[in-house]
Design a protein around this motif. Structure first.
Motif, PDB file in Angstrom:
ATOM      1  N   TRP A 116      48.271 -54.838 -49.692  1.00  0.00           N
ATOM      2  CA  TRP A 116      47.265 -54.290 -50.603  1.00  0.00           C
ATOM      3  C   TRP A 116      46.670 -55.395 -51.464  1.00  0.00           C
ATOM      4  N   GLU A 117      47.508 -56.318 -51.955  1.00  0.00           N
ATOM      5  CA  GLU A 117      46.988 -57.435 -52.749  1.00  0.00           C
ATOM      6  C   GLU A 117      46.028 -58.286 -51.917  1.00  0.00           C
ATOM      7  N   TYR A 118      46.413 -58.561 -50.676  1.00  0.00           N
ATOM      8  CA  TYR A 118      45.537 -59.354 -49.818  1.00  0.00           C
ATOM      9  C   TYR A 118      44.200 -58.644 -49.632  1.00  0.00           C
ATOM     10  N   TYR A 119      44.242 -57.334 -49.373  1.00  0.00           N
ATOM     11  CA  TYR A 119      43.008 -56.585 -49.127  1.00  0.00           C
ATOM     12  C   TYR A 119      42.121 -56.588 -50.374  1.00  0.00           C
ATOM     13  N   GLN A 120      42.711 -56.434 -51.552  1.00  0.00           N
ATOM     14  CA  GLN A 120      41.941 -56.477 -52.798  1.00  0.00           C
ATOM     15  C   GLN A 120      41.183 -57.790 -52.967  1.00  0.00           C
ATOM     16  N   HIS A 121      41.798 -58.855 -52.506  1.00  0.00           N
ATOM     17  CA  HIS A 121      41.204 -60.191 -52.670  1.00  0.00           C
ATOM     18  C   HIS A 121      40.236 -60.548 -51.556  1.00  0.00           C
ATOM     19  N   GLY A 122      40.044 -59.621 -50.618  1.00  0.00           N
ATOM     20  CA  GLY A 122      39.177 -59.920 -49.486  1.00  0.00           C
ATOM     21  C   GLY A 122      39.883 -60.706 -48.404  1.00  0.00           C
ATOM     22  N   GLY A 123      41.215 -60.751 -48.457  1.00  0.00           N
ATOM     23  CA  GLY A 123      41.988 -61.459 -47.439  1.00  0.00           C
ATOM     24  C   GLY A 123      43.033 -62.354 -48.054  1.00  0.00           C
TER      25      GLY A 123
END
Length: 888
Positions: free
Chosen positions: A867-874
């Motif tokens: 989820w953290e990765y997705y929030q940051h755009g990757g």
């Protein structure tokens, strides 16, 4: 680090004291499978109260074998392994991250591998030349000419990054080199004045990293993006998995090989269902299973769908470490460490508990192949002719007619080619060239065939690509290289060739005949992959087989033959010769291996493994902390992932009125999605290269140009066998632009949608993204503007890679599919906002007539880290931002 469970202890080996985390007295540990005990040790050693907490360790100790995985843990592999196709873009990304970190005010040197990283150059060799004694030298010359920029870049990386070593080309296949030389099995590392011993664990940017599990080392393939994060100190987030226990009993029957065994296990494990699970082999047959057979079985874990297939540490392991030239001090450490953990010989203080499992009798294995399109589609040798005829009939129906026989001339011979002709026979791939038993079997069969006067027809392209120089030394010492060469199986180079599509061109007359007669022709290879369009663009029937069967089919010259009842050919006196007449017996194979496979060969082969041949040594490479990008390079370009990167990510937004770029069916592999194989002149990538003055003869392959995002995004979804239901009746990377209905390449349509500021999605069926762990199967769609994928199910690595590139993976609810819901791909799709707690999303699809179709989907962002990765755009922007904030 913390020591909440008081497992820290001292192990003494030959007067050397090591700190270890001892599991033997830890309540609950002994019942865990071997693979989970390795993960447990990893958590105990890395317990910091933040990424690894006491509760995480307790969750693993209290593992419920039958429960669905739902507990996240953070795994820190001991090292990262890369091959050059996937490694080049990883090093490109690290170089670009250094630039991005400097732009955000951070120290570029922070972008540096924190754990050992090794890159083996083995995917760039192509079989341009075959069938003569100079083939390897000529292919190597072509390899260096084509890949000079890439190799210069990798040499820069080797000097610019700490903890990063490159194995130059010409040494062998990555996984065999890993097994024979790179693997430590047990690490010893100095930390704060203490010498710590711990299990060797590895993640690799190639899905067949799993081969190392045959050596008792836990490892598996990850996407290049995930590997980069591991290099930078990020733990790999995973759910505590289920473990399938496979009890091996009995022994192989005479005439069967390790290849037959692994193809049968692939079929059996696929039937059982092991996707996302670990597989562990145990039982009475394991102790008698040689290392070659173990690594063959472990290698093909991606084909049976498991995360890995691991074997125990035992006497076979120790014997192989000694044979392969490991130092005696290291061998002693491995054995004593394994005994201290109660791992040696696969023993536990109490029987291991498995989530599920079954017993497999090695005696049930029969000679087999797999094909014509998937590695799990095993066919008994006795049934192959029927299978081929059925496949030919299906292709004829699809095409509307059978192929027309064509007469050609090769080397002064008049030859008629027809459907079913065998045009490629390749002893290749990490799966079987790692196994001396099948290589010696191939050599002995060739010896027997030559003695009877049999030869290979001129239309068959034959090649031998050993997995390491050890194999060549052993075959030569046994006098078996010469008969292989007599049949055309000359060494063509050291690396991964036909199995990944680096099969090179066919004879021009053969190629013309295939096209003129619309012939359906075949390849037989000792590989692990035979997906559509992978081996060669002109070959539709592709069968996996053991090396001796590859030689046998090469002699026959066709695939539609019953090798049990039909002769391979006639001997010098005109008498028919059958496969049974020349098949080597087990005693001859074992005697050859015992006499000619030596520790000295391993030591000699790996003495200068990092030095490389003269061409590599003389190759000039740039220097400096940051890479000097050349805007004119067609191989290495600065990727656009960090353009306009800010210290904090923009808030997530809904996806409104998206268009569908492709509607795809079941079993769409990363080979279908990611660019692979040759670049066609009239493709978007070909046009890009022509515009920059690159001639078609210098196009090289997509794999070799993975360091240039401009080429890779143009080749995404461009596989010649891709079938997009939005463009019925077409094959290849074609779609219909909406709402115009214009037929375009997928790349051109994606660029038009970007100009129109229209987001795009992909709709797919079951097992989306199966196959190799190709990071470009996620990077390419992201650059094409894909915001989400809606599929019936995903392969593990690809789903993770989508998240790591900021693409939302959604899954149809059970029983739903595009067809069941009436979706055609012509709709406008809207996907609402989501938060970390969102588990389902209601998707709205508006048809061209204005009707509304609504359906629920499961959000497949499976862990908090994802989820953290997705929030940051990757994951890459996430790592850069985190390091920048630490610097500031």
């Amino acid at each position: 680090m913390l020591n909440s469970f008081n497992t820290r202890a001292t192990l003494t080996v030959a007067d050397q004291h090591y700190t270890i985390h001892r599991l033997a007295d830890l309540p609950g540990a002994a019942r865990l499978p071997f693979a989970l005990q390795i993960l447990l040790e990893n958590l105990l050693r890395c317990e910091d109260g933040v990424t690894v907490r006491r509760a995480d360790i307790e969750a693993l100790l209290n593992w419920d074998a039958t429960a669905e995985p739902d507990r996240e843990i953070q795994f820190r592999p001991a090292r990262v392994l890369m091959q050059d196709f996937t490694g080049v873009p990883a090093v490109v990304d690290l170089a670009a991250m250094r630039d991005a970190l400097r732009q955000l005010g951070g120290d570029p040197a922070r972008i540096n591998p924190l754990s050992p990283a090794e890159l083996v150059i083995d995917h760039s060799i192509q079989v341009d030349y075959a069938g003569d004694v100079n083939a390897a030298a000529r292919n190597t010359e072509c390899e260096f000419a084509r890949n000079q920029e890439r190799y210069q870049f990798l040499k820069w990386g080797q000097s610019a990054f700490a903890n990063f070593q490159v194995v130059p080309p010409g040494n062998g296949i990555i996984h065999q080199i890993n097994v024979e030389h790179l693997a430590r099995v047990v690490f010893a590392q100095s930390n704060d004045g203490q010498l710590i011993a711990y299990p060797d664990t590895v993640v690799g940017t190639d899905s067949h990293t799993t081969m190392i599990n045959g050596l008792g080392v836990l490892g598996w393939g990850v996407g290049g993006i995930e590997a980069e994060a591991a290099l930078l100190g990020q733990p790999i987030s995973m759910l505590i998995p289920k473990v399938v226990g496979v009890e091996l009993t009995g022994q192989l029957s005479p005439g069967t090989t390790a290849t037959d065994l692994v193809l049968t296990l692939v079929e059996r494990l696929r039937q059982h269902g092991v996707v996302g699970k670990l597989v562990e082999f145990y039982g009475p047959a394991v102790a008698n299973l040689p290392m070659g057979e173990r690594t063959t079985i472990a290698n093909m874990a991606p084909e049976y769908g498991a995360t890995c297939g691991i074997f125990p540490l035992d006497a076979v392991t120790i014997a192989f470490l000694r044979l392969s030239g490991r130092p005696e001090s290291q061998i002693a450490l491995v054995e004593q460490y394994a005994r201290a953990q109660n791992w040696f010989g696969g023993s536990h203080a109490a029987p291991a508990v498995y989530s599920e499992g079954f017993t497999f009798d090695l005696g049930s294995v029969v000679p087999s192949l797999a094909g014509p399109k998937r590695p799990q589609d095993r066919v008994a040798l006795v049934d192959l002719k029927t299978n081929v005829n059925q496949a030919l009939a299906a292709m004829h129906r699809e095409r509307g007619c059978a192929g027309t026989p064509v007469s050609i001339a090769i080397d002064g011979q008049s030859i008629e080619l027809r459907d079913g002709a065998l045009v490629i026979a390749a002893i290749t791939s990490c799966t079987n060239t790692s196994n001396p038993s099948v290589l010696f079997a191939a050599g002995l069969l060739a010896h027997n065939a030559v003695a009877r006067g049999l030869m290979v027809p001129a239309w068959v392209k034959t090649s031998l690509a050993p997995g390491s120089q050890v194999a060549t030394r052993a075959l030569a010492a046994a006098g078996l290289l010469n008969p292989l060469e007599t049949l055309g199986f000359h060494v063509v180079g050291y690396g991964c060739t036909t199995c990944i599509g680096n099969s090179g061109p066919l004879n021009t007359a053969v190629s013309n005949a295939i096209n003129d007669g619309q012939l359906t022709v075949a390849a037989v290879l000792s590989g692990n992959r035979n997906f559509e369009g992978r081996v060669h663009a002109e070959v539709r029937l592709n069968y996996l087989a053991s090396p001796p069967l590859v030689v046998a089919y090469a002699i026959a010259g066709r695939i539609d033959i019953d090798l049990i009842n039909e002769p391979l050919g006639n001997d010098k006196t005109g008498q028919p010769v059958y496969l049974r007449d020349i098949w080597p017996n087990e005693t001859a194979i074992q005697q050859a291996m015992t006499a000619h496979l030596s520790r000295a060969d391993f030591i000699a082969s790996y003495a200068d493994v990092f030095r490389g041949e003269q061409r590599w040594q003389q190759l000039a490479a740039p220097t400096g902390q940051q890479f000097a990008w050349d805007v004119n390079s067609t191989y290495i370009q600065q990727p656009p992932y960090f353009k306009q990167l800010t210290l904090t990510p923009a808030p997530l937004t809904s996806i409104h009125n998206a268009r569908c770029l492709a509607v795809l069916g079941d079993s769409v592999t990363t080979d279908h999605i990611s660019p692979a194989g040759n670049i066609k002149r009239d493709s978007p990538a070909g046009r890009y290269l022509l515009k920059r003055g690159v001639q078609p003869s210098e196009f090289n392959s997509y794999g070799a140009r993975r360091g240039n995002h401009e080429i890779m995004m143009r080749g995404t979804f461009a596989n010649i066998r891709l079938r997009n239901q939005l463009a019925p009746g077409t094959e290849g990377g074609v779609t219909r632009h909406q709402p115009s209905g214009e037929l375009l390449t997928i790349y051109d349509a994606a660029m038009r949608y970007q100009l129109e500021q229209v987001p795009v999605i992909i709709i797919a069926g079951k097992e989306y993204g199966s196959g190799s762990s190709r990071d470009w199967a996620a990077k390419g769609p992201q650059l094409l503007g894909v915001r989400a994928v809606i599929a019936e199910s995903y392969e593990r690595i690809h789903r993770t890679n989508l998240v790591c590139m900021g693409i939302l993976p959604l899954q149809f609810m059970a029983g739903d599919s595009a067809a069941q819901l009436g979706l055609t791909g012509e709709e406008l799709f809207s996907i609402p906002d989501l938060t970390a707690d969102t588990r389902q999303l209601l998707i709205s699809a508006t048809t061209p007539t204005g009707a509304m179709i609504q359906f629920n989907t499961q959000v497949r962002i499976d862990t908090p880290n994802e989820w953290e990765y997705y929030q940051h755009g990757g994951i890459l922007p996430y790592v850069v931002r985190r390091l920048a904030m630490e610097s500031n």
